[in-house]
Write a protein that holds these residues in place. Structure first.
Motif, PDB file in Angstrom:
ATOM      1  N   ALA A  37      -0.065   2.023  -9.926  1.00 33.64           N
ATOM      2  CA  ALA A  37       0.719   2.225  -8.699  1.00 33.64           C
ATOM      3  C   ALA A  37       1.528   3.515  -8.795  1.00 33.64           C
ATOM      4  N   LYS A  38       2.174   3.711  -9.929  1.00 30.57           N
ATOM      5  CA  LYS A  38       2.981   4.926 -10.114  1.00 30.57           C
ATOM      6  C   LYS A  38       2.104   6.179 -10.112  1.00 30.57           C
ATOM      7  N   ALA A  39       0.915   6.058 -10.724  1.00 28.69           N
ATOM      8  CA  ALA A  39      -0.001   7.204 -10.769  1.00 28.69           C
ATOM      9  C   ALA A  39      -0.504   7.552  -9.370  1.00 28.69           C
ATOM     10  N   TYR A  40      -0.830   6.517  -8.589  1.00 24.23           N
ATOM     11  CA  TYR A  40      -1.244   6.764  -7.198  1.00 24.23           C
ATOM     12  C   TYR A  40      -0.122   7.457  -6.428  1.00 24.23           C
ATOM     13  N   GLU A  41       1.112   6.978  -6.637  1.00 23.33           N
ATOM     14  CA  GLU A  41       2.259   7.551  -5.930  1.00 23.33           C
ATOM     15  C   GLU A  41       2.456   9.020  -6.311  1.00 23.33           C
ATOM     16  N   ASP A  42       2.313   9.323  -7.610  1.00 19.33           N
ATOM     17  CA  ASP A  42       2.450  10.709  -8.062  1.00 19.33           C
ATOM     18  C   ASP A  42       1.413  11.626  -7.433  1.00 19.33           C
ATOM     19  N   LYS A  43       0.240  11.072  -7.138  1.00 21.94           N
ATOM     20  CA  LYS A  43      -0.831  11.861  -6.530  1.00 21.94           C
ATOM     21  C   LYS A  43      -0.730  11.908  -5.004  1.00 21.94           C
ATOM     22  N   GLY A  44       0.319  11.274  -4.453  1.00 25.09           N
ATOM     23  CA  GLY A  44       0.504  11.269  -3.004  1.00 25.09           C
ATOM     24  C   GLY A  44      -0.364  10.276  -2.278  1.00 25.09           C
ATOM     25  N   ARG A  45      -0.984   9.356  -3.001  1.00 23.94           N
ATOM     26  CA  ARG A  45      -1.851   8.340  -2.382  1.00 23.94           C
ATOM     27  C   ARG A  45      -1.006   7.099  -2.082  1.00 23.94           C
ATOM     28  N   LYS A  46      -0.221   7.221  -1.030  1.00 22.71           N
ATOM     29  CA  LYS A  46       0.800   6.206  -0.743  1.00 22.71           C
ATOM     30  C   LYS A  46       0.220   4.838  -0.396  1.00 22.71           C
ATOM     31  N   GLU A  47      -0.903   4.828   0.295  1.00 18.73           N
ATOM     32  CA  GLU A  47      -1.465   3.532   0.687  1.00 18.73           C
ATOM     33  C   GLU A  47      -1.916   2.737  -0.541  1.00 18.73           C
ATOM     34  N   ASP A  48      -2.598   3.416  -1.471  1.00 12.94           N
ATOM     35  CA  ASP A  48      -3.020   2.739  -2.702  1.00 12.94           C
ATOM     36  C   ASP A  48      -1.812   2.312  -3.529  1.00 12.94           C
ATOM     37  N   ALA A  49      -0.815   3.169  -3.584  1.00 18.40           N
ATOM     38  CA  ALA A  49       0.401   2.831  -4.335  1.00 18.40           C
ATOM     39  C   ALA A  49       1.092   1.620  -3.718  1.00 18.40           C
ATOM     40  N   ALA A  50       1.232   1.614  -2.399  1.00 13.06           N
ATOM     41  CA  ALA A  50       1.890   0.499  -1.706  1.00 13.06           C
ATOM     42  C   ALA A  50       1.133  -0.801  -1.929  1.00 13.06           C
ATOM     43  N   ARG A  51      -0.181  -0.717  -1.869  1.00 11.45           N
ATOM     44  CA  ARG A  51      -1.017  -1.918  -2.076  1.00 11.45           C
ATOM     45  C   ARG A  51      -0.760  -2.528  -3.452  1.00 11.45           C
ATOM     46  N   LEU A  52      -0.688  -1.697  -4.484  1.00 14.49           N
ATOM     47  CA  LEU A  52      -0.495  -2.227  -5.838  1.00 14.49           C
ATOM     48  C   LEU A  52       0.947  -2.654  -6.100  1.00 14.49           C
ATOM     49  N   TYR A  53       1.923  -1.916  -5.583  1.00 21.45           N
ATOM     50  CA  TYR A  53       3.315  -2.360  -5.714  1.00 21.45           C
ATOM     51  C   TYR A  53       3.489  -3.723  -5.030  1.00 21.45           C
ATOM     52  N   ARG A  54       2.844  -3.870  -3.872  1.00 20.34           N
ATOM     53  CA  ARG A  54       2.933  -5.130  -3.122  1.00 20.34           C
ATOM     54  C   ARG A  54       2.328  -6.278  -3.941  1.00 20.34           C
ATOM     55  N   TYR A  55       1.146  -6.040  -4.496  1.00 17.87           N
ATOM     56  CA  TYR A  55       0.492  -7.061  -5.321  1.00 17.87           C
ATOM     57  C   TYR A  55       1.368  -7.417  -6.526  1.00 17.87           C
ATOM     58  N   PHE A  56       1.832  -6.387  -7.214  1.00 23.86           N
ATOM     59  CA  PHE A  56       2.662  -6.587  -8.401  1.00 23.86           C
ATOM     60  C   PHE A  56       3.923  -7.382  -8.046  1.00 23.86           C
ATOM     61  N   GLY A  57       4.563  -7.019  -6.944  1.00 28.59           N
ATOM     62  CA  GLY A  57       5.791  -7.685  -6.526  1.00 28.59           C
ATOM     63  C   GLY A  57       5.589  -9.150  -6.188  1.00 28.59           C
ATOM     64  N   TYR A  58       4.498  -9.459  -5.468  1.00 24.53           N
ATOM     65  CA  TYR A  58       4.249 -10.858  -5.100  1.00 24.53           C
ATOM     66  C   TYR A  58       3.951 -11.709  -6.338  1.00 24.53           C
ATOM     67  N   VAL A  59       3.163 -11.169  -7.276  1.00 24.75           N
ATOM     68  CA  VAL A  59       2.850 -11.923  -8.496  1.00 24.75           C
ATOM     69  C   VAL A  59       4.118 -12.150  -9.315  1.00 24.75           C
ATOM     70  N   LEU A  60       4.916 -11.108  -9.438  1.00 20.33           N
ATOM     71  CA  LEU A  60       6.167 -11.213 -10.204  1.00 20.33           C
ATOM     72  C   LEU A  60       7.117 -12.220  -9.548  1.00 20.33           C
ATOM     73  N   ALA A  61       7.210 -12.177  -8.227  1.00 21.78           N
ATOM     74  CA  ALA A  61       8.081 -13.108  -7.502  1.00 21.78           C
ATOM     75  C   ALA A  61       7.633 -14.551  -7.693  1.00 21.78           C
ATOM     76  N   LYS A  62       6.334 -14.743  -7.688  1.00 15.53           N
ATOM     77  CA  LYS A  62       5.787 -16.097  -7.841  1.00 15.53           C
ATOM     78  C   LYS A  62       6.071 -16.650  -9.232  1.00 15.53           C
ATOM     79  N   ARG A  63       6.017 -15.774 -10.250  1.00  9.07           N
ATOM     80  CA  ARG A  63       6.174 -16.231 -11.637  1.00  9.07           C
ATOM     81  C   ARG A  63       7.629 -16.220 -12.117  1.00  9.07           C
ATOM     82  N   ALA A  64       8.413 -15.268 -11.618  1.00 17.16           N
ATOM     83  CA  ALA A  64       9.772 -15.121 -12.175  1.00 17.16           C
ATOM     84  C   ALA A  64      10.878 -15.208 -11.126  1.00 17.16           C
TER      85      ALA A  64
END
Length: 391
Positions: A37-64
């Motif tokens: 996600a961070k690498a996508y963001e650094d490359k300016g690929r915001k949609e891919d970055a947002a997709r992975l941050y969103r996935y990561f956030g939902y999984v983390l929220a569900k578990r922790a």
């Protein structure tokens, strides 16, 4: 498996991350997803970055817990907002893409129970779509103006902003009226019928379940019936039966129950023959669609046992998520018509809107929630769920 290096491309990090998660190595996989996600963001690929941050956030929220998932989810939401701002200044706005971005933002704020941000951006998105609608209308693109105004209407409805959603409903009545007239002038009767159906929907927003709505829905029903006759004259039995089912349910909502029952009986008889022909030709996909229509036709005339059996047969032929929504819509429309229930038709409208936006999972969630609230049809929901257990 060799771990990727510091300079590994985000695609490689993402692929490896998800493969780890599938293998049960959740922590290692999530670390790689976050790096991607961070690498996508650094490359300016915001949609891919947002997709992975969103996935990561939902999984983390569900578990922790939600607090742990909040930072990456907020990161995703603000990336989506950046994408929205970039999309709306384009000469040609992709409304489907814009819809996805807006939906993701609001779903995140709703999940986080952030009422302040949810309200703020719901109103902002309503304004964006209303401005888009005005632009399309100015350029005489009625269909795109309708799409934009409908989104604005839904956002105002979410906020229960009655003044604005009724104002948008009046605008949509005007535009659907223009569209219906245009389609009739071109002898495109089925499209006119669809326009009258939508016109009726927004008429009900203004007047409720009264004579204005009933007359407009009756007009839609008669035009669907006319479309079925035209299709029959060309030997198009698939089109004939599809339009007849739409006519049947439009007459139902117009509370013309006698006409609805007559059409339902005739349609069911015709559909048995149509289904048999498609199955004999090995056209099982079309047979599944026609079997779903048979279920709708039978449920509409009160043959619940036969209708549910036809529905199960449709699922046997094709496990289609939209079928699950359609069978629930059939039940809810029947209940709403019998009770002249404005409240239930509000839910029906929202379910159909989600289907139109190609979001059957969301439509199914709303349909289940609505049926669960109604004691008289709650048992039917249980029966449906049991029948769907294998699909």
């Amino acid at each position: 498996m060799v771990l990727p290096g510091v300079d590994s491309p985000p695609e490689e990090l993402e692929e490896l991350g998800f493969s780890y998660i599938k293998e049960g190595k959740l922590k290692e996989g999530l670390r790689l997803i976050l790096r991607a996600a961070k690498a996508y963001e650094d490359k300016g690929r915001k949609e891919d970055a947002a997709r992975l941050y969103r996935y990561f956030g939902y999984v983390l929220a569900k578990r922790a817990g939600k607090e742990k998932g909040k930072p990456p989810l907020l990161k995703a939401s603000y990336l989506y907002i950046d994408l929205i701002e970039a999309e709306i200044v384009k000469p040609e706005v992709d409304v489907d893409v814009l819809d996805d971005y807006c939906s993701n933002v609001l779903e995140i704020f709703a999940f986080l129970n952030d009422g302040k941000l949810l309200t703020k951006y719901t109103r902002e998105f309503a304004t964006i779509y209303e401005d888009l609608g005005a632009s399309y209308e100015e350029n005489n693109d009625i269909k795109m103006a309708i799409r934009a105004y409908e989104s604005a209407f839904r956002y105002y409805k979410m906020m229960d902003d009655e003044e604005n959603y009724k104002r948008l409903a009046e605008k949509l009545i005007t535009l659907y009226g223009q569209l219906a007239e245009e389609m009739l002038s071109k002898d495109r009767v089925s499209e006119a019928a669809e326009a009258f159906y939508e016109l009726a929907r927004y008429t009900r927003v203004i007047f409720g379940y009264d004579i204005h709505y009933i007359e407009m829905m009756d007009t839609a029903a008669r035009n669907f019936e006319k479309a079925s006759k035209l299709a029959y004259s060309f030997g198009d039995l698939d089109g004939t039966t599809s339009y007849l089912v739409k006519s049947q349910y439009s007459y139902m909502l117009a509370r013309n129950f006698n006409r609805m029952k007559l059409i339902g009986l005739n349609t069911a008889r015709m559909l048995y023959q149509v289904i048999s022909a498609h199955q004999g030709s090995g056209e099982y996909g079309i047979a599944a669609l026609k079997t779903m229509e048979l279920a709708e036709a039978l449920l509409g005339i009160g043959k619940v046992k036969e209708g549910l059996e036809a529905y199960k047969n449709a699922l046997d032929l094709k496990a289609d998520l939209s079928f699950k929504v359609r069978v629930r819509l059939a039940i809810l429309k029947n209940y709403a018509a019998q009770k002249a229930s404005n409240e239930i038709l509000d839910e029906v409208d929202l379910i159909e809107y989600q289907l139109k936006k190609k979001k059957p999972a969301k439509a199914l969630e709303i349909a289940n929630r609505t049926m669960e609230k109604i004691g008289e049809i709650r048992d039917l929901l249980r029966i449906l769920t049991e029948a769907e257990g294998y699909y």
